[in-house]
Write an enzyme that holds these catalytic residues in place. Structure first.
Site, mmCIF file in Angstrom:
data_model
loop_
_atom_site.group_PDB
_atom_site.id
_atom_site.type_symbol
_atom_site.label_atom_id
_atom_site.label_comp_id
_atom_site.label_asym_id
_atom_site.label_seq_id
_atom_site.Cartn_x
_atom_site.Cartn_y
_atom_site.Cartn_z
ATOM 1 N N GLU A 117 0.837 -1.208 0.000
ATOM 2 C CA GLU A 117 0.000 0.000 0.000
ATOM 3 C C GLU A 117 0.862 1.244 0.000
ATOM 4 O OE1 GLU A 117 -2.442 -0.069 3.510
ATOM 5 O OE2 GLU A 117 -2.974 -2.166 3.151
ATOM 6 N N LYS A 119 2.175 4.619 1.512
ATOM 7 C CA LYS A 119 2.297 5.148 2.874
ATOM 8 C C LYS A 119 1.962 6.639 2.805
ATOM 9 C CE LYS A 119 5.199 5.096 6.951
ATOM 10 N NZ LYS A 119 5.059 6.496 7.323
ATOM 11 N N ASP A 121 1.360 10.387 3.654
ATOM 12 C CA ASP A 121 2.057 11.305 4.551
ATOM 13 C C ASP A 121 1.037 12.212 5.230
ATOM 14 O OD1 ASP A 121 4.064 12.561 5.846
ATOM 15 O OD2 ASP A 121 4.785 13.701 4.126
ATOM 16 N N TYR A 227 -6.745 2.250 6.163
ATOM 17 C CA TYR A 227 -5.878 1.133 5.808
ATOM 18 C C TYR A 227 -5.978 -0.056 6.748
ATOM 19 C CZ TYR A 227 -3.018 3.902 9.007
ATOM 20 O OH TYR A 227 -2.580 4.644 10.064
ATOM 21 N N LYS A 314 10.760 3.276 2.918
ATOM 22 C CA LYS A 314 10.805 4.742 2.812
ATOM 23 C C LYS A 314 11.529 5.148 1.536
ATOM 24 C CE LYS A 314 9.548 7.132 5.993
ATOM 25 N NZ LYS A 314 9.752 7.277 7.409
ATOM 26 N N CYS A 408 9.874 49.547 -0.226
ATOM 27 C CA CYS A 408 9.086 48.603 -1.035
ATOM 28 C C CYS A 408 9.612 48.573 -2.470
ATOM 29 C CB CYS A 408 7.627 49.040 -1.011
ATOM 30 S SG CYS A 408 6.623 48.143 -2.194
ATOM 31 N N CYS A 411 6.837 50.457 -4.733
ATOM 32 C CA CYS A 411 6.422 51.860 -4.643
ATOM 33 C C CYS A 411 7.430 52.737 -3.902
ATOM 34 C CB CYS A 411 5.056 51.969 -3.979
ATOM 35 S SG CYS A 411 5.098 51.609 -2.226
ATOM 36 N N CYS A 426 5.152 46.435 3.388
ATOM 37 C CA CYS A 426 5.126 47.780 2.833
ATOM 38 C C CYS A 426 4.004 48.527 3.546
ATOM 39 C CB CYS A 426 4.840 47.712 1.330
ATOM 40 S SG CYS A 426 4.360 49.303 0.651
ATOM 41 N N CYS A 431 0.320 51.414 -2.441
ATOM 42 C CA CYS A 431 1.335 50.658 -3.183
ATOM 43 C C CYS A 431 0.681 49.903 -4.339
ATOM 44 C CB CYS A 431 2.020 49.684 -2.226
ATOM 45 S SG CYS A 431 3.078 48.512 -3.060
HETATM 46 S S1 IVH Z 1 -0.359 0.353 8.703
HETATM 47 C C1 IVH Z 1 0.553 -1.567 12.785
HETATM 48 N N1 IVH Z 1 -0.691 1.478 6.353
HETATM 49 O O1 IVH Z 1 2.511 5.175 8.970
HETATM 50 C C2 IVH Z 1 0.728 -0.880 11.518
HETATM 51 N N2 IVH Z 1 0.218 2.798 8.101
HETATM 52 O O2 IVH Z 1 4.865 4.330 11.009
HETATM 53 C C3 IVH Z 1 -0.252 0.181 11.335
HETATM 54 N N3 IVH Z 1 0.646 5.127 7.479
HETATM 55 O O3 IVH Z 1 1.280 5.508 12.217
HETATM 56 C C4 IVH Z 1 0.076 1.069 10.229
HETATM 57 N N4 IVH Z 1 -0.061 4.971 5.408
HETATM 58 O O4 IVH Z 1 0.129 6.777 10.395
HETATM 59 C C5 IVH Z 1 -0.267 1.643 7.616
HETATM 60 N N5 IVH Z 1 -1.093 2.342 4.233
HETATM 61 C C6 IVH Z 1 -0.675 2.509 5.493
HETATM 62 C C7 IVH Z 1 -0.194 3.749 5.971
HETATM 63 C C8 IVH Z 1 0.261 3.852 7.287
HETATM 64 C C9 IVH Z 1 0.453 5.768 6.335
HETATM 65 C C10 IVH Z 1 1.253 5.713 8.707
HETATM 66 C C11 IVH Z 1 0.463 5.503 9.961
HETATM 67 C C12 IVH Z 1 1.380 4.902 10.959
HETATM 68 C C13 IVH Z 1 2.714 5.138 10.350
HETATM 69 C C14 IVH Z 1 3.606 3.960 10.693
#
Ligand code: IVH
Length: 675
Positions: A117, A119, A121, A227, A314, A408, A411, A426, A431
């Site tokens: 999946e 991740k 942000d 998720y 990551k 400025c 102006c 300014c 202006c």
């Molecule tokens: S699963 C026990 N799936 O990443 C595992 N986490 O460091 C539960 N996050 O605190 C997390 N996308 O905030 C999972 N597709 C995803 C995610 C996800 C973002 C974040 C989540 C979690 C952090 C883990």
């Protein structure tokens, strides 16, 4: 028998909710909106108006319930039923292979499949549903205990308030995020207001969710991707089936999840997404690899910090090195001077970058950025090019330090820096740069909404000397417009009609359009609602202003300064002379209980009558002392008497009135509602 009007309204309400849900999906998930924000607002307004006229059609899961009402003192702590763990990280292919090895050692001889999946942000949240209705939403906090942010989460458009099926108890985990386009817009507004921009969409989402006033959260466009299930009475046995199940219940799950039957497939997908992530409408900082079988997950279990059945891959940071060719300064609507680095063009995260924001003078000093420096750049939240650091070893000695101009750049007026602020402004109201930006704001959609008056036409009006301040817009004649380039007869007529139409705008639009410091769209509504006229706002003392819960000392100061300015007062006088509306009905338009009339009878146990009245008023409703045809709800407490009897009689006679108990009432004002 249901009346004809009510029947038609019911159909239209259903259509509108469908359309609104579609537009939200297009905005948040596909990043491909097919309507403008204004058109979307019109749909919301039409729905709110229908629900106001026919209170029986209002439901707790209606999108109109997402506007946010009562300001809270702070957030209550909530203990999670099951802890929200974090994930172990893998920084390269080798570390994903190590993870797979450990999984297979834990499950000897078993067939292992993975779900991969995105991740997201953002900020982790835990949502609790009882019998299919959202009852609580909390932040992750330290994993064991989080904060109760239910009211704020209700304002997030992709959080279902009601599920498509009733599950007795369900806890869902997901990530609240801010789409990239909303992040850029918010940061621009932050800088314009002299505040500090958010470093990334994650901070922006967190800052928006932890607002004590849910109306502020509602004004930030946030989304939710789910998720995982934290707890459920009955759920599927694999992660990919869980995601499908959640989708069926009405959640938006992490897009693009993929079931992989081999590790090579997992790795190929992670690497593919490392490239493709720049095209997504929201920021992701990696991929999460999860063992698909839930019983396998249980057997693998967790260490103290993180589960053994999942790992976060990551993405490597995407950066580029380039040279600062110059530092230029732009003047915004409120007069804020924003320095920008002109860069030697460089490829970065999917586009060519030749400018990077430097935010303010402190930022430049802290990072010691000089003209001619080689710098490392990245994109904050994958959107906004930013200088990460200077490479001082590569200096040649010819680099030049930057000094914020003392006058400025547009102006020549002196600039000043207010104590405690990072922004330099300014001081001149005349202006040209401020004027131009101020006009763009005045006519914009959220403000006076004058269609056809874009920056190009405004520029021409300024250059031709036809407009010196916003009041001049209302003195324009057709001949003036016909003299402009590319403005045909018909467009001139349309433009004049649009300008004329804006004269009748409600007061809150004008208050926002004037560009008073710190008065955003939300504060403008509150002020219009409270004072009812521009004169009354102008006459209010700082004490009167700050007595309003939503108005803090900064806003009060902004208002005071604005109306103290002679030039501003002259502009207002001309606006009045030229027919611009400066008064308003108390507007409750758009609030969830607008148009609803409540009668309270009997003793309430958990709150006082006054508190109940305040809750109703804050959401746009009214309290009446007698039951009649216009009553929408009768709230029945202990030992209710004749008012209850009267209400029951009216109901028997077919009135649309609803009789509810204290608990339902509390649910209704907190947004969970009764149907
Ligand atoms: S699963 C026990 N799936 O990443 C595992 N986490 O460091 C539960 N996050 O605190 C997390 N996308 O905030 C999972 N597709 C995803 C995610 C996800 C973002 C974040 C989540 C979690 C952090 C883990």
């Amino acid at each position: 028998m249901e009346g004809k009007d009510l029947k038609a309204a019911r159909t239209r309400v259903r259509e509108l909710r469908g359309e609104i849900a579609d537009h939200n999906y297009r905005y948040y998930v596909l990043d491909d909106p097919t309507v403008t924000d204004a058109a979307f607002d019109r749909l919301m307004k039409e729905l709110a108006a229908l629900e106001q006229r026919f209170p029986e059609l209002a439901t707790p899961d209606s999108p109109t319930m997402r506007v946010g009402g009562v300001v809270k003192e702070g957030f209550a702590r909530i203990s999670h039923r099951r802890p929200l763990l974090s994930l172990a990280n893998a920084f390269d292919e080798g570390e994903i292979r190590d993870f797979d090895r450990r999984v297979r050692e834990g499950l000897p001889g078993e067939d292992v499949r993975y779900v991969v999946e995105q991740k997201i942000d953002g900020l982790a949240v835990n949502l609790t549903y009882e019998d299919g209705t959202l009852v609580r939403g909390a932040t992750r906090g330290d994993g064991e205990t989080g904060e109760d942010i239910t009211a704020n989460l209700r304002t997030v458009h992709t959080v279902p308030l009601k599920l498509t099926q009733s599950v007795p108890l369900l806890e869902v985990r997901g990530e609240v995020y801010m789409p990239k386009r909303a992040f850029s817009a918010l940061n621009e507004a932050q800088e314009e207001a002299g505040g500090r921009p958010f470093a990334n969409p994650r901070n922006a989402a967190a800052g928006s969710l932890r607002q004590l006033d849910p109306a502020v959260t509602a004004s930030r466009r946030l989304g939710l991707f789910c998720y995982a299930v934290g707890y459920a009475d009955g759920r599927p046995s694999t992660q990919h089936a869980v995601l499908e199940w959640l989708t069926g219940l009405g959640f938006t799950v992490t897009p693009g999840h993929r079931l992989c039957s081999s590790l090579d497939e997992v790795i190929a997908y992670c690497l593919e997404m490392a490239e493709k992530r720049f095209d997504l409408p929201y920021a992701i900082d990696g991929m999460v690899v999860k063992v698909d079988g839930l019983d396998q997950q249980e057997r693998l279990a967790a260490t103290a910090k993180s589960p053994r059945w999942a790992v976060a891959y990551k993405f490597p940071a995407v950066e580029a090195v380039t040279r600062v060719e110059d530092i230029i300064v732009r003047v915004g609507r409120t007069g804020v001077l924003t320095p920008t680095a002109v860069l030697e063009p460089v490829e970065l995260a999917g586009s060519t970058v030749s400018r990077a924001t430097l935010h303010n003078e402190d930022y430049i000093r802290e990072k010691d950025i000089r003209i001619g420096d080689l710098v490392r750049v990245h994109k904050a939240g994958e959107v906004i090019p930013e200088v990460v650091e200077v490479l001082p070893d590569r200096r040649r000695g010819s680099e030049k330090e930057f000094a914020m101009p003392r006058t400025c750049p547009d102006c020549g007026s002196p600039v000043s820096r207010t104590e405690g602020e990072v922004a330099v402004r300014c001081a001149s109201l005349a202006c040209p740069a401020r004027l131009r930006e101020g006009l763009i704001h005045f006519v914009s959609r959220g403000a006076m909404d004058i269609r056809g008056l874009g920056p190009a036409v405004l520029n021409q009006l300024l250059e031709a000397g036809l407009v010196h301040d916003v009041s001049d817009l209302y003195a324009l004649q057709k001949e003036d417009l016909l003299g402009l380039e590319r403005l045909a007869d018909k467009s001139a007529d349309n433009l004049l009609a649009a300008i004329d139409g804006s004269r009748r705008n409600p007061l809150h639009r004008l208050l926002f359009a004037l560009g008073i410091r710190y008065v955003g769209a939300g504060a403008a509504r509150v002020l219009a609602d409270h004072f009812g006229s521009l004169d009354a706002v102008a006459a209010a003392s700082p004490e009167e202003l700050t007595a309003i819960p939503e108005i803090g000392p900064r806003i009060a100061e902004g208002i005071d300064d604005f109306f103290a300015g002679e030039q501003n007062r002259a502009v207002l006088a001309r606006l009045r002379e030229r027919g611009v509306n400066m008064t308003g009905e108390r507007t409750v338009e758009g609030l969830p209980l607008a148009g609803r009339v409540f009668v309270l009878t009997g003793g309430l146990t958990s709150i006082s009558r006054d508190e109940a009245g305040e809750l109703i008023a804050a959401r746009g409703g009214k309290v009446s002392s007698s039951v009649g045809k216009s009553t929408s709800y009768v709230v029945v407490g202990e030992n209710a008497g004749s008012k209850l009897a009267k209400a029951e009689k009216l109901v028997r006679e077919g009135a649309a009135l609803r009789i509810i108990g204290e608990e339902d009432f509390l649910a209704l004002v907190s947004g969970a509602g009764t149907d």
